[in-house]
Design a protein around this motif. Structure first.
Motif, PDB file in Angstrom:
ATOM      1  N   LEU A 173      12.243 -13.730  -4.221  1.00 32.81           N
ATOM      2  CA  LEU A 173      11.266 -13.813  -5.457  1.00 32.81           C
ATOM      3  C   LEU A 173       9.838 -14.096  -5.158  1.00 32.81           C
ATOM      4  CD1 LEU A 173      13.356 -15.650  -8.139  1.00 32.81           C
ATOM      5  CD2 LEU A 173      12.636 -13.389  -8.135  1.00 32.81           C
ATOM      6  N   VAL A 174       9.534 -15.133  -3.815  1.00 33.19           N
ATOM      7  CA  VAL A 174       8.552 -15.286  -3.372  1.00 33.19           C
ATOM      8  C   VAL A 174       8.644 -15.254  -1.805  1.00 33.19           C
ATOM      9  CG1 VAL A 174       7.737 -17.003  -5.039  1.00 33.19           C
ATOM     10  CG2 VAL A 174       9.151 -17.911  -3.077  1.00 33.19           C
ATOM     11  N   SER A 175       7.363 -14.981  -1.185  1.00 27.25           N
ATOM     12  CA  SER A 175       7.328 -14.801   0.141  1.00 27.25           C
ATOM     13  C   SER A 175       7.210 -16.374   0.890  1.00 27.25           C
ATOM     14  CB  SER A 175       6.158 -13.992   0.633  1.00 27.25           C
ATOM     15  OG  SER A 175       4.983 -14.591   0.266  1.00 27.25           O
ATOM     16  N   ALA A 176       7.977 -16.456   2.122  1.00 27.67           N
ATOM     17  CA  ALA A 176       8.043 -17.607   2.750  1.00 27.67           C
ATOM     18  C   ALA A 176       6.525 -18.132   3.087  1.00 27.67           C
ATOM     19  CB  ALA A 176       8.679 -17.443   3.978  1.00 27.67           C
ATOM     20  N   VAL A 192      -7.468 -19.175  -1.014  1.00 21.61           N
ATOM     21  CA  VAL A 192      -7.870 -18.551   0.127  1.00 21.61           C
ATOM     22  C   VAL A 192      -6.874 -17.480   0.435  1.00 21.61           C
ATOM     23  CG1 VAL A 192      -8.459 -18.526   2.482  1.00 21.61           C
ATOM     24  CG2 VAL A 192      -9.533 -20.190   1.204  1.00 21.61           C
ATOM     25  N   TYR A 193      -5.772 -18.119   0.378  1.00 19.83           N
ATOM     26  CA  TYR A 193      -4.457 -17.081   0.611  1.00 19.83           C
ATOM     27  C   TYR A 193      -4.362 -16.079  -0.318  1.00 19.83           C
ATOM     28  CZ  TYR A 193       0.261 -15.637   1.182  1.00 19.83           C
ATOM     29  OH  TYR A 193       1.365 -14.843   1.539  1.00 19.83           O
ATOM     30  N   ILE A 194      -4.708 -16.379  -1.919  1.00 23.24           N
ATOM     31  CA  ILE A 194      -4.615 -14.964  -2.545  1.00 23.24           C
ATOM     32  C   ILE A 194      -5.689 -14.224  -2.403  1.00 23.24           C
ATOM     33  CG2 ILE A 194      -5.033 -14.534  -5.012  1.00 23.24           C
ATOM     34  CD1 ILE A 194      -3.824 -17.155  -5.654  1.00 23.24           C
ATOM     35  N   ALA A 195      -7.068 -14.778  -1.989  1.00 21.37           N
ATOM     36  CA  ALA A 195      -8.155 -13.808  -1.837  1.00 21.37           C
ATOM     37  C   ALA A 195      -7.939 -13.048  -0.655  1.00 21.37           C
ATOM     38  CB  ALA A 195      -9.530 -14.578  -1.761  1.00 21.37           C
ATOM     39  N   VAL A 196      -7.436 -13.781   0.491  1.00 27.41           N
ATOM     40  CA  VAL A 196      -7.365 -12.967   1.613  1.00 27.41           C
ATOM     41  C   VAL A 196      -6.418 -11.806   1.721  1.00 27.41           C
ATOM     42  CG1 VAL A 196      -7.073 -13.070   4.371  1.00 27.41           C
ATOM     43  CG2 VAL A 196      -8.561 -14.528   3.291  1.00 27.41           C
ATOM     44  N   THR A 197      -5.315 -12.178   1.183  1.00 30.56           N
ATOM     45  CA  THR A 197      -4.214 -11.129   1.419  1.00 30.56           C
ATOM     46  C   THR A 197      -4.183 -10.062   0.129  1.00 30.56           C
ATOM     47  OG1 THR A 197      -2.859 -12.688  -0.126  1.00 30.56           O
ATOM     48  CG2 THR A 197      -2.352 -12.945   2.085  1.00 30.56           C
ATOM     49  N   THR A 198      -4.877 -10.162  -1.154  1.00 35.74           N
ATOM     50  CA  THR A 198      -5.089  -9.163  -1.955  1.00 35.74           C
ATOM     51  C   THR A 198      -6.315  -8.501  -1.987  1.00 35.74           C
ATOM     52  OG1 THR A 198      -5.657 -10.787  -3.634  1.00 35.74           O
ATOM     53  CG2 THR A 198      -3.460 -10.172  -3.598  1.00 35.74           C
ATOM     54  N   TYR A 199      -7.491  -9.127  -1.121  1.00 38.56           N
ATOM     55  CA  TYR A 199      -8.628  -8.344  -1.425  1.00 38.56           C
ATOM     56  C   TYR A 199      -9.232  -8.127   0.377  1.00 38.56           C
ATOM     57  CZ  TYR A 199      -9.070  -9.369  -6.165  1.00 38.56           C
ATOM     58  OH  TYR A 199      -8.897  -9.188  -7.695  1.00 38.56           O
ATOM     59  N   PRO A 256       2.613 -10.028  -8.235  1.00 41.40           N
ATOM     60  CA  PRO A 256       1.479 -10.108  -7.296  1.00 41.40           C
ATOM     61  C   PRO A 256       1.292 -11.505  -6.890  1.00 41.40           C
ATOM     62  CG  PRO A 256       1.058  -9.567  -9.630  1.00 41.40           C
ATOM     63  CD  PRO A 256       2.810  -9.672  -9.537  1.00 41.40           C
ATOM     64  N   ALA A 257       0.477 -11.633  -5.824  1.00 41.50           N
ATOM     65  CA  ALA A 257       0.135 -13.001  -5.026  1.00 41.50           C
ATOM     66  C   ALA A 257      -0.136 -14.146  -5.876  1.00 41.50           C
ATOM     67  CB  ALA A 257      -0.807 -12.709  -4.087  1.00 41.50           C
ATOM     68  N   VAL A 258      -1.108 -13.830  -6.830  1.00 39.25           N
ATOM     69  CA  VAL A 258      -1.510 -14.729  -7.636  1.00 39.25           C
ATOM     70  C   VAL A 258      -0.424 -15.571  -8.763  1.00 39.25           C
ATOM     71  CG1 VAL A 258      -3.345 -15.362  -9.493  1.00 39.25           C
ATOM     72  CG2 VAL A 258      -2.975 -12.749  -8.422  1.00 39.25           C
ATOM     73  N   ILE A 259       0.559 -14.297  -9.073  1.00 40.05           N
ATOM     74  CA  ILE A 259       1.659 -14.851  -9.825  1.00 40.05           C
ATOM     75  C   ILE A 259       2.574 -15.553  -9.086  1.00 40.05           C
ATOM     76  CG2 ILE A 259       3.252 -14.081 -11.552  1.00 40.05           C
ATOM     77  CD1 ILE A 259       0.760 -13.629 -12.824  1.00 40.05           C
ATOM     78  N   GLU A 260       2.843 -15.330  -8.061  1.00 41.07           N
ATOM     79  CA  GLU A 260       3.717 -15.850  -7.085  1.00 41.07           C
ATOM     80  C   GLU A 260       3.122 -17.341  -6.607  1.00 41.07           C
ATOM     81  OE1 GLU A 260       3.748 -13.559  -3.408  1.00 41.07           O
ATOM     82  OE2 GLU A 260       5.198 -15.032  -2.449  1.00 41.07           O
ATOM     83  N   ASN A 268     -10.578  -3.955  -7.375  1.00 38.82           N
ATOM     84  CA  ASN A 268     -10.038  -3.564  -6.032  1.00 38.82           C
ATOM     85  C   ASN A 268      -9.336  -4.347  -5.354  1.00 38.82           C
ATOM     86  OD1 ASN A 268     -10.942  -1.999  -4.090  1.00 38.82           O
ATOM     87  ND2 ASN A 268     -12.584  -3.297  -3.262  1.00 38.82           N
ATOM     88  N   ARG A 269      -8.493  -5.036  -6.278  1.00 42.19           N
ATOM     89  CA  ARG A 269      -7.270  -5.852  -5.924  1.00 42.19           C
ATOM     90  C   ARG A 269      -6.289  -4.876  -5.162  1.00 42.19           C
ATOM     91  NH1 ARG A 269      -2.486  -8.170  -7.949  1.00 42.19           N
ATOM     92  NH2 ARG A 269      -2.407  -6.770  -9.589  1.00 42.19           N
ATOM     93  N   ARG A 270      -5.539  -5.389  -4.170  1.00 44.29           N
ATOM     94  CA  ARG A 270      -4.605  -4.659  -3.531  1.00 44.29           C
ATOM     95  C   ARG A 270      -3.544  -5.664  -2.971  1.00 44.29           C
ATOM     96  NH1 ARG A 270      -9.356  -2.559   0.402  1.00 44.29           N
ATOM     97  NH2 ARG A 270      -9.341  -4.461   1.100  1.00 44.29           N
ATOM     98  N   GLU A 271      -2.265  -5.547  -3.345  1.00 42.21           N
ATOM     99  CA  GLU A 271      -1.153  -6.449  -3.107  1.00 42.21           C
ATOM    100  C   GLU A 271      -0.936  -5.947  -1.600  1.00 42.21           C
ATOM    101  OE1 GLU A 271      -0.269  -9.345  -4.005  1.00 42.21           O
ATOM    102  OE2 GLU A 271      -1.438  -9.104  -5.882  1.00 42.21           O
TER     103      GLU A 271
END
Lengths: 403, 531
Positions: free
Chosen positions: B409-412, B332-339, B362-366, A22-25
């Motif tokens: 390459l990455v977001s601010a 938390v940033y990763i979880a909230v912005t991707t899920y 993806p946010a994780v890789i970033e 369910n991941r969505r960037e």
């Protein structure tokens, strides 16, 4: 390899294997900030206002001068079908988790909004925090297409002006998804939703360059409330009536009322607070409610020729306020009773609550009919507290001096 | 370094004769010979004719015929005062009484070296031990006894301000590499005869002095017993730093959290000892270990006790908040912005989405990219020569951060999150706890990326469960929070005013919880508590 290393290896592999359920960037989401539902040719027509985030955020070098939103449309036999069909136009997955506004087209609303309520409540992605509106004199689609200037995202602009006009003008009452559901499911209560219309040229409002002007070619504004009978749109309440509707149904924090002077001119009163108290019961087989409204007001502006220094004048003003307010409220209730036959005030529910035995005597599911026979009595008690920075009207003082 | 780690599992044979001297101190239980020449040649041979072994012939004025040799290691012993005492002997006008009756060693011990730390030596093992400890040894011809004189000297670092655990207010003294100096620094603070010191040598080759210090009666005997037992079990050829000891004595449980506290500050050690903890001093390092170590201890600074209670409490809360940020912010940033995009306020979401436009990862890789970049910069900056280090680390972060954002390459927002995390990490006063947080952060980022907030909370529950099951020398790691102890919570998340801090940590010193103000009866130790 020992146990620990094995565990570690498994732990490291797991994230890769799950492919992230369910991941969505963020950049694959089309954030549908507002959704409009219309009906055309027996099918649902769904419009989604999708945010173009690169255009809105202050990131340098991304604003390409395109519109901050895109509106997409799809038709289908069910709303769900139409939503999914949107992806045929929209490159991104339509995400409804942040939808703040749901606009029902006037035509659609006349046919009944219950069908739309099914999907918006069934769909887990849609939040219960979504505001419901009815478009007046136009389709929901057109409402969603109008671009706004200061707040670039039209849906947020609508939301903000909705909240502001509820708070400072008092002409509408905000309704959220769960409120609407509540009302629809309560016997003895009918919904009323804020009505929105386009002022100006709806087509010109879609062009981005119209927001370059200081006087916008078309703006969205709220005109009062839409009255529903069951789930079908029955008619409209104008601003004064809407305000009266609010005084009857809820505690109002801030509102403005116009009171005619004894001679000529008008006094504007700023209502600081009002409280409503409704008692309902069955009196000799007939439903009866007594409405009590208490509150305080300040003088906001006056054109009257009387000096406000005198206690008698104030008393007089207070009396006129109460009378005028009572008349407006009575007129509104009568209009709703006679024209629409829809109990948007929730009098039925109130009778049910305070006189359950009497309520049971009424025949089942006949409240809609009974509402027409409802008798009511209104008491308004507004106290005027302050007159602002000055007491006497400026006009009065300036005229007096040369004489 | 590797050679040390390949620890010598089997000790040297122990007994047996040594036809060929191995140089290892415990291989020569051999007694001294009464012939001076035998002894000197044996010594030279044992040390492989190392030139830093100095042998110097000295003469006694009243024993002109006696052959004496002064032996010491160059640079380790300070022989000036010793030579002076020979001169003094020669200038003594009065002949000692009963000179003839006295044996030569006795004469030396009582008359020549009237002052100083004097010891008789009869075998090579002790001889080497005192020699390498910095003493000078006098070998006498005709006696199978040598006399060692404490001449510990040589260059060593003085007491300086510690570089870690810096405080604004509080003593500026820091431990040095010399054990005696370190123990003295603590004794100077706690002047109590119950402050006991136990010493032992660890490391078959380095023979490193390790001392444990505690207040008799305050420190839990069970903890002490366990510590002695664990110290005795250490089997290694060399101890170069207290970190070696730490690894040997810490709990066997696999844990990212430190269960042994270390500090460079004498006041911190004194405070801990007053609370009933045990300090372990190791020769050659300014870092003193303290056990048992509790979780809350790692988020406390000695300064908390020097500043007023209200301020100290707020600072502590700030540290806990920073701990949370350092641990959780990127995940938390990763979880909230991707899920869980629906959790964010709409305008924040739009703003974040706008920044992520065009970011190819993806946010994780970033997040991982930025975190790893930061770790590299930090490590690079740390190992650089001091003047360059800081600027490299700051400029590197800024430049890389900014240009990575500009290059798309990455977001601010990610740069902000990562920098905030990094700064928050520096707020944690104990460096080893900060390292644990760094490790766990990556773990939590992975679970957050895999299963969103659900994964993150599962991970957090796992961490909390682990923390609650952890023990340091039998003391629950999370006490006084779990198990809760109302008296001691006054000095955990908050720091209550001194007036109400009458309790020592119950989990550490179960017998002596109440601090006595006035020395009375058996309890004379705890006047005022230090950090």
């Amino acid at each position: 390899m020992n146990g620990f290393a094995k565990c570690l290896l498994i732990l490291l592999i797991v994230p890769v294997l799950t492919s992230c359920w369910n991941r969505r960037e963020l950049n694959v989401l089309g954030i549908a900030i507002a959704i409009g539902i219309d009906k055309s040719d027996g099918e649902y027509k769904l419009s989604a206002q999708i945010v173009n985030p690169g255009e809105i955020s202050g990131k340098p070098g991304t604003g390409g001068g395109s519109a901050p939103i895109v509106t997409h449309h799809a038709t289908g036999k069910t709303i769900f079908e139409a939503i999914r069909k949107l992806t045929t136009e929209e490159p991104r997955r339509v995400f409804a988790g942040q939808t703040r506004i749901l606009v029902f087209g006037e035509e659609f609303a006349r046919e009944g909004i219950a069908e739309a309520m099914d999907i918006v409540t069934r769909e887990p992605e849609v939040s219960a925090n979504i505001y419901m509106l009815v478009s007046r004199g136009t389709t929901a689609e057109n409402i969603l297409k109008v671009l706004t200037s200061i707040e670039k995202v039209p849906a947020l602009s609508i939301l903000n002006s909705m909240k502001a006009s509820e708070k400072y003008w008092g002409s509408i009452k905000l309704v959220k998804l769960d409120d609407l559901l509540d009302t629809l499911m309560t016997e003895g209560m009918q919904p009323a939703l804020p009505a929105i219309e386009i002022k100006g040229d709806p087509i010109a409002g879609q062009a981005l360059d119209h927001t370059d002007q200081s006087d916008l070619a078309s703006v969205l504004h709220f005109t009062g409330m839409a009255v529903f009978k069951e789930d079908k749109l029955a008619g409209w309440l104008e601003e004064d009536e809407s305000r009266a509707y609010r005084f009857v149904t809820e505690k109002v924090k801030n509102s403005v009322v116009q009171i005619p002077c004894s001679t000529e001119g008008v006094t504007s009163l700023e209502m600081i607070w009002t409280k409503n108290k409704i008692r309902g019961y069955i009196k000799r087989g007939k439903p009866y409610v007594s409405i009590q409204i208490r509150g305080e007001a300040n003088v906001g502006e006056t054109q009257c020729r009387e000096s406000l220094k005198k206690p008698e004048t104030m008393k007089e003003l207070q009396k006129r306020t109460n009378d005028s307010l009572r008349r407006v409220i009575e007129k509104t209730i009568l209009t709703v009773q006679e024209q629409y036959g829809s109990d948007i005030f929730g009098f039925g529910a109130e009778i049910h609550r305070s006189d359950p035995k009497g309520w049971k005597k009424l025949e089942e599911h006949t409240w809609i009919k009974e509402f027409g026979n409802l008798d009511f009595e209104t008491h308004v008690d507004i106290r005027i507290r302050h007159t602002g920075m000055i007491v006497d009207p400026v006009e009065e003082s300036t005229r007096r001096t040369p004489r | 370094m590797g050679g040390i780690w390949r620890s010598i599992k089997k000790r040297f044979g122990g007994s047996s004769n040594h036809a060929q001297p191995s140089g290892s101190p415990d291989s020569s239980k051999q007694p001294l010979s009464s012939m001076l020449d035998d002894n000197t040649s044996q010594l030279k041979e044992s040390l492989g004719c190392s030139p830093d072994l100095v042998m110097k012939e000295v003469r006694l004025h009243y024993y002109p015929k006696a052959k004496l040799k002064l032996v010491y290691i160059a640079g380790m012993a300070d022989v000036e005062p010793l030579l002076d005492s020979f001169l003094l002997e020669a200038s003594t006008e009065q002949l000692p009484k009963n000179l003839a009756d006295q044996q030569l060693p006795e004469y030396l011990k009582t008359t020549v070296f009237a002052a100083g730390d004097i010891q008789e030596i009869r075998d090579y093992e002790t001889l080497f031990a005192v020699l390498f400890a910095g003493s000078a040894v006098i070998l006498l011809d005709g006696y199978d006894v040598a006399i060692a004189v404490g001449t510990k000297g040589g260059e060593k670092r003085g007491v300086e301000e510690p570089n870690t655990q810096v405080v604004i207010r509080g003593p500026r003294e820091g431990f040095t590499e010399t054990l005696n100096v370190n123990t003295a620094l603590v004794r100077r603070i706690i002047r109590d005869n119950r402050l006991w010191l136990e010493s032992r040598k660890i490391g078959t080759r380095t023979q490193t002095d390790v001392a444990i210090m505690y207040i008799k009666g305050l420190a839990d005997e069970k903890v002490l017993q366990e510590l002695r037992c664990r110290l005795d079990k250490i089997d290694i050829d060399g101890i170069l730093e207290s970190g070696y000891i730490e690894e040997f004595i810490q709990e066997k449980t696999l844990t990212p959290f430190p269960t042994v506290f270390n500090t460079e500050r004498p006041d911190t050690v004194a405070g801990s000892i007053l609370e009933g903890r045990v300090a372990i001093f190791v020769q050659g390092t300014p870092f003193v270990l303290i056990i048992p170590a509790l979780f809350v201890q790692f988020l406390q600074s000695s300064e908390d006790y020097y500043e007023r209670a209200d301020f100290a409490t707020l600072i502590r809360l700030l540290r806990y908040i920073s701990f949370g940020i350092a641990l959780l912010a990127p995940s938390v940033y990763i979880a909230v912005t991707t899920y869980h995009q629906e959790l964010l306020p709409t305008s924040l979401l739009i703003s974040l989405a706008g920044q992520r436009e065009g970011v190819p990862f993806p946010a994780v890789i970033e997040a991982l990219m930025m975190e790893i970049t930061f770790e590299i910069l930090r490590e690079g900056g740390l190992r650089m020569p001091k003047p360059i280090g800081q600027s490299v680390s700051i400029v590197g972060t800024l430049v890389i951060g900014q240009s990575a954002v500009q290059a798309g390459l990455v977001s601010a927002a990610m740069v902000i999150v990562v920098s905030l995390t990094a700064i928050a990490n520096f707020v944690i006063p104990a460096f080893n706890m900060a390292i644990s947080v760094r490790m766990l952060r990556f773990f939590l980022m992975m679970v957050a990326a895999t299963a969103g907030l659900y994964g993150l909370f599962t991970g957090m529950i796992a961490v909390v469960l682990h923390l609650c099951s952890l023990k340091s020398f039998g003391v629950p790691y999370m006490s006084p929070i779990a198990p809760i102890d109302p008296d001691n919570t006054k000095d955990s998340l908050i720091r209550a005013p001194w007036r109400s801090l009458f309790a020592r940590p119950r989990s550490i010193t179960p017998q002596n919880v109440i601090r006595k103000r006035k020395a009375s009866g058996s309890e004379a130790a705890g006047g005022k508590k230090q950090p």
